[in-house]
Design a protein around this motif. Structure first.
Motif, PDB file in Angstrom:
ATOM      1  N   THR A 234       0.849  -1.192   0.000  1.00 57.81           N
ATOM      2  CA  THR A 234       0.000   0.000   0.000  1.00 57.81           C
ATOM      3  C   THR A 234       0.882   1.239   0.000  1.00 57.81           C
ATOM      4  O   THR A 234       1.670   1.445   0.924  1.00 57.81           O
ATOM      5  CB  THR A 234      -0.930   0.018   1.223  1.00 57.81           C
ATOM      6  OG1 THR A 234      -1.715  -1.183   1.249  1.00 57.81           O
ATOM      7  CG2 THR A 234      -1.877   1.217   1.151  1.00 57.81           C
ATOM      8  N   GLY A 238      -2.534   5.646  -1.080  1.00 63.96           N
ATOM      9  CA  GLY A 238      -3.675   4.743  -0.970  1.00 63.96           C
ATOM     10  C   GLY A 238      -3.716   3.696  -2.071  1.00 63.96           C
ATOM     11  O   GLY A 238      -4.548   2.789  -2.030  1.00 63.96           O
ATOM     12  N   ARG A 240      -2.999   0.431  -4.034  1.00 62.66           N
ATOM     13  CA  ARG A 240      -2.667  -0.904  -3.530  1.00 62.66           C
ATOM     14  C   ARG A 240      -2.237  -1.844  -4.649  1.00 62.66           C
ATOM     15  O   ARG A 240      -2.823  -1.853  -5.729  1.00 62.66           O
ATOM     16  CB  ARG A 240      -3.864  -1.519  -2.810  1.00 62.66           C
ATOM     17  CG  ARG A 240      -4.230  -0.870  -1.478  1.00 62.66           C
ATOM     18  CD  ARG A 240      -5.225  -1.722  -0.734  1.00 62.66           C
ATOM     19  NE  ARG A 240      -5.556  -1.178   0.563  1.00 62.66           N
ATOM     20  CZ  ARG A 240      -6.744  -0.681   0.890  1.00 62.66           C
ATOM     21  NH1 ARG A 240      -7.715  -0.658  -0.009  1.00 62.66           N
ATOM     22  NH2 ARG A 240      -6.967  -0.220   2.100  1.00 62.66           N
ATOM     23  N   VAL A 261      -9.670  -5.178   3.126  1.00 59.32           N
ATOM     24  CA  VAL A 261      -9.310  -4.010   2.320  1.00 59.32           C
ATOM     25  C   VAL A 261     -10.208  -3.829   1.102  1.00 59.32           C
ATOM     26  O   VAL A 261     -10.238  -2.756   0.510  1.00 59.32           O
ATOM     27  CB  VAL A 261      -7.831  -4.072   1.868  1.00 59.32           C
ATOM     28  CG1 VAL A 261      -6.923  -4.200   3.068  1.00 59.32           C
ATOM     29  CG2 VAL A 261      -7.590  -5.198   0.871  1.00 59.32           C
ATOM     30  N   GLN A 346      -9.243   3.499  -3.310  1.00 62.38           N
ATOM     31  CA  GLN A 346      -9.578   4.083  -2.007  1.00 62.38           C
ATOM     32  C   GLN A 346     -10.065   5.516  -2.149  1.00 62.38           C
ATOM     33  O   GLN A 346     -11.069   5.901  -1.545  1.00 62.38           O
ATOM     34  CB  GLN A 346      -8.344   4.055  -1.093  1.00 62.38           C
ATOM     35  CG  GLN A 346      -8.003   2.694  -0.523  1.00 62.38           C
ATOM     36  CD  GLN A 346      -7.110   2.836   0.689  1.00 62.38           C
ATOM     37  OE1 GLN A 346      -7.545   3.246   1.770  1.00 62.38           O
ATOM     38  NE2 GLN A 346      -5.831   2.478   0.510  1.00 62.38           N
ATOM     39  N   ARG A 347      -9.370   6.286  -2.956  1.00 64.75           N
ATOM     40  CA  ARG A 347      -9.759   7.698  -3.115  1.00 64.75           C
ATOM     41  C   ARG A 347     -11.094   7.808  -3.832  1.00 64.75           C
ATOM     42  O   ARG A 347     -11.927   8.654  -3.475  1.00 64.75           O
ATOM     43  CB  ARG A 347      -8.667   8.449  -3.891  1.00 64.75           C
ATOM     44  CG  ARG A 347      -8.962   9.912  -4.114  1.00 64.75           C
ATOM     45  CD  ARG A 347      -7.738  10.658  -4.583  1.00 64.75           C
ATOM     46  NE  ARG A 347      -6.712  10.704  -3.539  1.00 64.75           N
ATOM     47  CZ  ARG A 347      -5.552  11.329  -3.656  1.00 64.75           C
ATOM     48  NH1 ARG A 347      -5.256  11.976  -4.780  1.00 64.75           N
ATOM     49  NH2 ARG A 347      -4.671  11.337  -2.680  1.00 64.75           N
ATOM     50  N   GLN A 349     -13.516   5.692  -3.739  1.00 64.43           N
ATOM     51  CA  GLN A 349     -14.584   5.278  -2.808  1.00 64.43           C
ATOM     52  C   GLN A 349     -14.901   6.384  -1.813  1.00 64.43           C
ATOM     53  O   GLN A 349     -16.066   6.575  -1.423  1.00 64.43           O
ATOM     54  CB  GLN A 349     -14.160   4.003  -2.086  1.00 64.43           C
ATOM     55  CG  GLN A 349     -14.158   2.764  -2.988  1.00 64.43           C
ATOM     56  CD  GLN A 349     -13.607   1.528  -2.301  1.00 64.43           C
ATOM     57  OE1 GLN A 349     -12.863   1.615  -1.318  1.00 64.43           O
ATOM     58  NE2 GLN A 349     -13.963   0.365  -2.801  1.00 64.43           N
ATOM     59  N   ARG A 350     -13.874   7.128  -1.386  1.00 66.91           N
ATOM     60  CA  ARG A 350     -14.106   8.231  -0.452  1.00 66.91           C
ATOM     61  C   ARG A 350     -14.785   9.407  -1.121  1.00 66.91           C
ATOM     62  O   ARG A 350     -15.559  10.142  -0.498  1.00 66.91           O
ATOM     63  CB  ARG A 350     -12.778   8.708   0.162  1.00 66.91           C
ATOM     64  CG  ARG A 350     -12.137   7.733   1.107  1.00 66.91           C
ATOM     65  CD  ARG A 350     -11.067   8.420   1.941  1.00 66.91           C
ATOM     66  NE  ARG A 350     -10.042   9.011   1.122  1.00 66.91           N
ATOM     67  CZ  ARG A 350      -8.907   8.421   0.786  1.00 66.91           C
ATOM     68  NH1 ARG A 350      -8.661   7.189   1.188  1.00 66.91           N
ATOM     69  NH2 ARG A 350      -8.003   9.047   0.040  1.00 66.91           N
TER      70      ARG A 350
END
Length: 351
Positions: A234, A238, A240, A261, A346-347, A349-350
């Motif tokens: 990671t 962010g 992966r 994750v 990750q970004r 999803q946020r």
């Protein structure tokens, strides 16, 4: 370049940008390269020289450059850090040249060994000793390393059974216990017997050469159940990466990690050694369903029987049939694949 050709190329590039799922730089149409243009003007994303052998890092510190170096070996270059995945470079004269030698690798921060077979760790000690890199592996792997010319302080043993997170500048690594591939013996025996009649007979020098390489790895049977480690990497952005250097069945440890994750941006996964496309496809699908990557990059497909490569197109087609959005990328030795790591799952999803 004529105006018409320039416009046509521009349209192709725009289409590539619009259709891309996770890579922020488009996969450039080969005709664009042939016309003498470049994608970014960044040698770190265009040159075939490994960063570990004197090449350039990507200009942007948030750009990740991945280069495949045969079998399950990769170089990851990111934000001034170099991660080598497996270390099997001096393969011998029976194999196609990689375009560099182990002695050319003079810079690395970390070497992650998936398992200790000769074709995964035979150059780990020499490269580690020369670069000062930390070398990480399962107990059966590090036991073998400790018999070789490398400072024991550079060796880190992991089990992959949970609770092990290795922190480095700009990234962290979670070792996860995997399982080595176990292709059906009836299938492999039948193919190997048939292929023997076409195989090149090694010379005496090649036999000696191979024996010396074999001595730098292990054939301990524990490699299958205890000695194969997958690595979840990671980056600080962010982004992966899942690395798995053997095409074996997914373990409960891998499933638990992925339930935690969710998904990875890139999966670097070995193609199973089962000869039959039906079997290699089945294994690739299990890996995809578990890791759920945006981008799938194969490994270990320049296989090990007299130059017989493992087919990747049947895998790619099956992966796309199930997940039309997945991006499959397979490049030649040392050809860079670059990612803007700020564009990650990750970004998104946020956001």
């Amino acid at each position: 370049m004529t105006i018409g050709v320039r416009c046509y190329v521009t349209v192709l590039i725009l289409l590539a940008i619009g259709c891309s799922v996770s890579a922020t730089k488009p996969f450039v149409d080969p005709r664009f390269d042939r016309l003498g243009n470049t994608a970014s003007g960044d040698p770190g994303c265009e040159a075939s020289t490994l960063v570990s052998a004197g090449g350039s890092f990507p200009k942007d510190s948030k750009t990740l450059a991945i280069r495949w170096t045969g079998y399950s070996n990769f170089e990851l270059a990111y934000n001034g850090q170099i991660i080598l995945l497996d270390a099997y470079f001096d393969r011998g004269s029976m194999f196609p040249p990689l375009g560099f030698k182990a002695a050319d690798v003079n810079r690395a921060n970390l070497i992650l060994i998936g398992h200790g077979h000769l074709d995964h760790m035979s150059d780990a000690a020499s490269v580690g000793a020369r670069t000062g890199a930390l070398v990480v592996g399962a107990p059966v792997t590090t036991d073998k390393l400790k018999t070789q010319a490398i400072d024991p302080k550079q060796i880190r043993t992991v089990t992959g059974r949970g609770g092990e997170v290795l922190e480095f500048p700009g990234f962290k690594v979670e070792p996860i216990l995997g399982r080595h591939g176990e292709p059906p013996k009836d299938v492999t025996a039948a193919f190997e017997n048939a292929l023997k009649s076409f195989a090149r007979v090694p010379t005496a020098e090649q036999t000696t050469e191979r024996a010396a390489i074999r001595e730098r790895g292990t054939s301990d049977p524990r490699v299958v159940t205890e000695g194969t480690i997958a690595y979840l990497i990671t980056l600080d952005s962010g982004f992966r990466i899942m690395y798995r250097d053997s095409g074996g069945r997914v373990t409960d440890y891998e499933k638990a990690a992925m339930e935690r994750v969710g998904r990875v941006d890139v999966a670097l996964v070995a193609v199973a050694a089962s000869f039959l496309n039906t079997l290699t496809v089945q294994q690739a699908l299990e890996h995809m369903r578990t890791y759920r990557p945006d981008v799938y990059i194969p490994a270990h497909h320049d296989a090990d029987f007299d130059g017989l490569w493992r087919a990747t197109e049947p895998l790619f087609q099956a992966l796309k049939d199930e997940n039309p959005n997945i991006v499959t990328v397979s490049r030649g030795y040392r050809e860079p694949i670059c990612f803007d790591t700020g564009n990650n799952i990750q970004r998104r999803q946020r956001g």
